[in-house]
Design an enzyme around this catalytic site. Structure first.
Site, PDB file in Angstrom:
ATOM      1  N   HIS A  28       0.871  -1.175   0.000  1.00 20.84           N
ATOM      2  CA  HIS A  28       0.000   0.000   0.000  1.00 20.84           C
ATOM      3  C   HIS A  28       0.906   1.224   0.000  1.00 20.84           C
ATOM      4  O   HIS A  28       2.145   1.090  -0.010  1.00 20.84           O
ATOM      5  CB  HIS A  28      -0.949  -0.033   1.209  1.00 20.84           C
ATOM      6  CG  HIS A  28      -0.262  -0.264   2.524  1.00 20.84           C
ATOM      7  ND1 HIS A  28       0.633   0.650   3.060  1.00 20.84           N
ATOM      8  CD2 HIS A  28      -0.301  -1.301   3.396  1.00 20.84           C
ATOM      9  CE1 HIS A  28       1.083   0.193   4.208  1.00 20.84           C
ATOM     10  NE2 HIS A  28       0.543  -0.995   4.431  1.00 20.84           N
ATOM     11  N   HIS A  31       4.024   1.313   2.304  1.00 23.41           N
ATOM     12  CA  HIS A  31       5.228   0.636   1.815  1.00 23.41           C
ATOM     13  C   HIS A  31       5.930   1.496   0.752  1.00 23.41           C
ATOM     14  O   HIS A  31       7.160   1.587   0.729  1.00 23.41           O
ATOM     15  CB  HIS A  31       4.862  -0.701   1.161  1.00 23.41           C
ATOM     16  CG  HIS A  31       4.277  -1.732   2.080  1.00 23.41           C
ATOM     17  ND1 HIS A  31       2.961  -2.109   2.024  1.00 23.41           N
ATOM     18  CD2 HIS A  31       4.829  -2.474   3.078  1.00 23.41           C
ATOM     19  CE1 HIS A  31       2.727  -3.052   2.938  1.00 23.41           C
ATOM     20  NE2 HIS A  31       3.839  -3.281   3.597  1.00 23.41           N
ATOM     21  N   GLN A  55       6.051 -15.335  12.617  1.00 26.06           N
ATOM     22  CA  GLN A  55       5.610 -14.181  13.411  1.00 26.06           C
ATOM     23  C   GLN A  55       4.097 -14.129  13.579  1.00 26.06           C
ATOM     24  O   GLN A  55       3.570 -13.206  14.190  1.00 26.06           O
ATOM     25  CB  GLN A  55       6.159 -12.877  12.837  1.00 26.06           C
ATOM     26  CG  GLN A  55       5.545 -12.416  11.538  1.00 26.06           C
ATOM     27  CD  GLN A  55       6.274 -11.210  10.989  1.00 26.06           C
ATOM     28  OE1 GLN A  55       7.418 -11.315  10.543  1.00 26.06           O
ATOM     29  NE2 GLN A  55       5.643 -10.040  11.026  1.00 26.06           N
ATOM     30  N   GLY A 141       8.788   1.119   9.290  1.00 24.21           N
ATOM     31  CA  GLY A 141       7.773   2.157   9.492  1.00 24.21           C
ATOM     32  C   GLY A 141       7.425   2.346  10.956  1.00 24.21           C
ATOM     33  O   GLY A 141       7.365   1.379  11.721  1.00 24.21           O
ATOM     34  N   LYS A 143       4.634   2.882  12.027  1.00 22.95           N
ATOM     35  CA  LYS A 143       3.363   2.193  12.287  1.00 22.95           C
ATOM     36  C   LYS A 143       3.576   1.088  13.320  1.00 22.95           C
ATOM     37  O   LYS A 143       2.723   0.839  14.160  1.00 22.95           O
ATOM     38  CB  LYS A 143       2.848   1.620  10.967  1.00 22.95           C
ATOM     39  CG  LYS A 143       1.854   0.499  11.098  1.00 22.95           C
ATOM     40  CD  LYS A 143       0.467   1.045  11.093  1.00 22.95           C
ATOM     41  CE  LYS A 143      -0.595   0.004  11.352  1.00 22.95           C
ATOM     42  NZ  LYS A 143      -0.369  -1.302  10.816  1.00 22.95           N
ATOM     43  N   ASP A 144       4.731   0.401  13.205  1.00 18.91           N
ATOM     44  CA  ASP A 144       5.058  -0.689  14.126  1.00 18.91           C
ATOM     45  C   ASP A 144       6.134  -0.177  15.087  1.00 18.91           C
ATOM     46  O   ASP A 144       7.308  -0.522  14.970  1.00 18.91           O
ATOM     47  CB  ASP A 144       5.544  -1.902  13.333  1.00 18.91           C
ATOM     48  CG  ASP A 144       4.475  -2.416  12.380  1.00 18.91           C
ATOM     49  OD1 ASP A 144       3.640  -3.207  12.811  1.00 18.91           O
ATOM     50  OD2 ASP A 144       4.450  -1.969  11.212  1.00 18.91           O
ATOM     51  N   GLN A 147       8.057  -2.730  17.143  1.00 22.05           N
ATOM     52  CA  GLN A 147       8.958  -3.485  16.258  1.00 22.05           C
ATOM     53  C   GLN A 147      10.264  -2.726  16.049  1.00 22.05           C
ATOM     54  O   GLN A 147      11.354  -3.317  16.059  1.00 22.05           O
ATOM     55  CB  GLN A 147       8.264  -3.728  14.916  1.00 22.05           C
ATOM     56  CG  GLN A 147       9.134  -4.307  13.835  1.00 22.05           C
ATOM     57  CD  GLN A 147       8.311  -4.742  12.628  1.00 22.05           C
ATOM     58  OE1 GLN A 147       7.683  -5.795  12.648  1.00 22.05           O
ATOM     59  NE2 GLN A 147       8.297  -3.946  11.581  1.00 22.05           N
ATOM     60  N   VAL A 170       2.058   6.287   7.734  1.00 20.13           N
ATOM     61  CA  VAL A 170       1.211   6.842   6.669  1.00 20.13           C
ATOM     62  C   VAL A 170      -0.258   6.510   6.937  1.00 20.13           C
ATOM     63  O   VAL A 170      -0.598   5.364   7.241  1.00 20.13           O
ATOM     64  CB  VAL A 170       1.646   6.297   5.287  1.00 20.13           C
ATOM     65  CG1 VAL A 170       0.787   6.895   4.174  1.00 20.13           C
ATOM     66  CG2 VAL A 170       3.125   6.599   5.031  1.00 20.13           C
ATOM     67  N   ARG A 181      -3.760  -5.301   6.202  1.00 19.07           N
ATOM     68  CA  ARG A 181      -4.946  -5.969   6.743  1.00 19.07           C
ATOM     69  C   ARG A 181      -6.237  -5.182   6.495  1.00 19.07           C
ATOM     70  O   ARG A 181      -7.322  -5.744   6.612  1.00 19.07           O
ATOM     71  CB  ARG A 181      -4.795  -6.189   8.254  1.00 19.07           C
ATOM     72  CG  ARG A 181      -3.736  -7.214   8.601  1.00 19.07           C
ATOM     73  CD  ARG A 181      -3.757  -7.525  10.093  1.00 19.07           C
ATOM     74  NE  ARG A 181      -2.976  -8.708  10.394  1.00 19.07           N
ATOM     75  CZ  ARG A 181      -1.681  -8.709  10.670  1.00 19.07           C
ATOM     76  NH1 ARG A 181      -1.014  -7.580  10.678  1.00 19.07           N
ATOM     77  NH2 ARG A 181      -1.042  -9.826  10.921  1.00 19.07           N
TER      78      ARG A 181
HETATM   79  P1  AMP Z   1       4.606  -5.267   6.607  1.00 22.23           P
HETATM   80  O1  AMP Z   1       4.574  -5.622   5.163  1.00 22.23           O
HETATM   81  O2  AMP Z   1       3.258  -5.023   7.204  1.00 22.23           O
HETATM   82  O3  AMP Z   1       5.475  -6.188   7.423  1.00 22.23           O
HETATM   83  O4  AMP Z   1       5.310  -3.863   6.686  1.00 22.23           O
HETATM   84  C1  AMP Z   1       6.569  -3.644   6.104  1.00 22.23           C
HETATM   85  C2  AMP Z   1       7.095  -2.325   6.598  1.00 22.23           C
HETATM   86  O5  AMP Z   1       6.181  -1.298   6.246  1.00 22.23           O
HETATM   87  C3  AMP Z   1       7.242  -2.295   8.131  1.00 22.23           C
HETATM   88  O6  AMP Z   1       8.442  -1.608   8.459  1.00 22.23           O
HETATM   89  C4  AMP Z   1       6.036  -1.507   8.554  1.00 22.23           C
HETATM   90  O7  AMP Z   1       6.238  -0.810   9.763  1.00 22.23           O
HETATM   91  C5  AMP Z   1       5.867  -0.561   7.397  1.00 22.23           C
HETATM   92  N1  AMP Z   1       4.498  -0.061   7.340  1.00 22.23           N
HETATM   93  C6  AMP Z   1       3.349  -0.766   7.280  1.00 22.23           C
HETATM   94  N2  AMP Z   1       2.284   0.052   7.281  1.00 22.23           N
HETATM   95  C7  AMP Z   1       2.764   1.317   7.365  1.00 22.23           C
HETATM   96  C8  AMP Z   1       2.181   2.607   7.420  1.00 22.23           C
HETATM   97  N3  AMP Z   1       0.863   2.785   7.400  1.00 22.23           N
HETATM   98  N4  AMP Z   1       3.005   3.658   7.512  1.00 22.23           N
HETATM   99  C9  AMP Z   1       4.338   3.511   7.549  1.00 22.23           C
HETATM  100  N5  AMP Z   1       4.970   2.336   7.487  1.00 22.23           N
HETATM  101  C10 AMP Z   1       4.188   1.242   7.404  1.00 22.23           C
END
Ligand code: AMP
Length: 295
Positions: A28, A31, A55, A141, A143-144, A147, A170, A181
């Site tokens: 999205h 990313h 995980q 990000g 967001k986590d 993490q 974001v 999700r």
């Molecule tokens: P994921 O594919 O969900 O494991 O996320 C991959 C990376 O994208 C991780 O570092 C997340 O923290 C980051 N990420 C996911 N959603 C967002 C968001 N809304 N804003 C910023 N980073 C994000």
């Protein structure tokens, strides 16, 4: 852009400073903004795409996790990726694989409490990506938020020579944090989920007006989320992820809640500038994210 499925083939394509964006795919705009940010900090941009089974605490969540590697590849190429690394489970977890990375106290609260094996899975897979791909810089990000704290701890403790960069969270224009999700939310659930960011933004205004009491700030968010299945609302220190008794330094107001079948997390990070608390609402898109809302 090259598509690879082995660590060795990926390294064979390297040139200059290597940047890694670890992802679980189904991209999205969040990313994509991480890719854009990393593109400016490296010569070879590697985007890894691996839905990491270890995980996930619940098999059903792993099975339901959305996937579309071809679409991801097109988006990664448009955003300057040089390599789209899509390994198999066997490449990441060779048969007989039994080594795990356990991070300490920072991984115990919040997500660690509600998803006990989650951060072992995250730290283990990121350690494998760092060892196998040997990036100079990696982006994660905000967001986590927990993490990031866990992975910074791992990098310090295990002496990985990788710079960790934290990228802005974001959000869609209505405030919902983008997540792979979100695609599983019905329109009514998506509307209900807005209670999360609304609560965090109300707390942000209270912080800007001088509120420093964790109970009151958490109460504001909890009340906003009253109709959701809340796992936790916690104000924690940004480095340790441990609850604070007073907001007087870098902190994160973090939440997790169930909306229908989907579990969402979100947070407000609170930074400081010249003694003033600055809640960070993240990067709010001007147009609704196209990618995160496809059904
Ligand atoms: P994921 O594919 O969900 O494991 O996320 C991959 C990376 O994208 C991780 O570092 C997340 O923290 C980051 N990420 C996911 N959603 C967002 C968001 N809304 N804003 C910023 N980073 C994000």
């Amino acid at each position: 852009m090259e598509v690879t499925d082995s660590f060795a083939d990926t390294r064979a394509l390297y040139d200059g400073r290597i940047g890694l964006l670890p992802t679980m795919g189904y991209f999205h705009e969040g990313h994509l903004s991480l890719m854009d940010m990393l593109r400016e900090r490296c010569d070879t941009l590697v985007v890894s795409n691996f839905v990491n089974p270890t995980q996930f605490d619940k098999e059903a969540d792993l099975v339901a996790y959305p996937r579309d590697v071809e679409r991801d590849g097109e988006l990664a190429a448009e955003h300057g990726a040089d390599i789209h690394f899509v390994p198999s489970v066997e490449e990441v977890y060779p048969p007989g694989s039994s080594t795990e990375v356990t991070v300490g106290a920072v991984a115990l609260g919040m997500e660690g409490k509600y998803r006990p094996s989650h951060f072992v899975g995250v730290a283990t897979v990121v350690a494998k990506l760092f060892a196998g791909l040997r990036p100079d810089v990696a982006v994660f990000g905000k967001k986590d938020a927990q993490q990031i704290a866990v992975l910074k701890g791992m990098v310090t403790d295990l002496r990985f020579p990788v710079d960790i960069v934290a990228a802005p969270l974001v959000r869609d224009p209505d405030g919902l944090a983008l997540s792979s999700r979100n695609v599983r939310l019905t329109p009514a659930e998506r509307e209900a989920a807005l209670a999360i960011s609304r609560g965090l933004f109300q707390a942000a205004m209270q912080i800007e007006a001088g509120e420093r009491d964790p109970d009151r700030l958490e109460g504001t968010v909890s009340r906003s989320m009253a109709k959701l299945g809340t796992d936790y609302v916690e104000l924690v220190a940004a480095d340790t992820m441990e609850p604070v008794s007073m907001l007087d330094g870098p902190a994160v107001l973090a939440v997790a809640a169930h909306v229908g079948e989907v579990r969402l997390i979100d947070n407000l990070s609170i930074e400081w500038d010249n003694g003033r608390a600055k809640p960070d609402r993240g990067m709010i898109l001007e147009e609704p994210g196209r990618l995160g809302t496809l059904h």
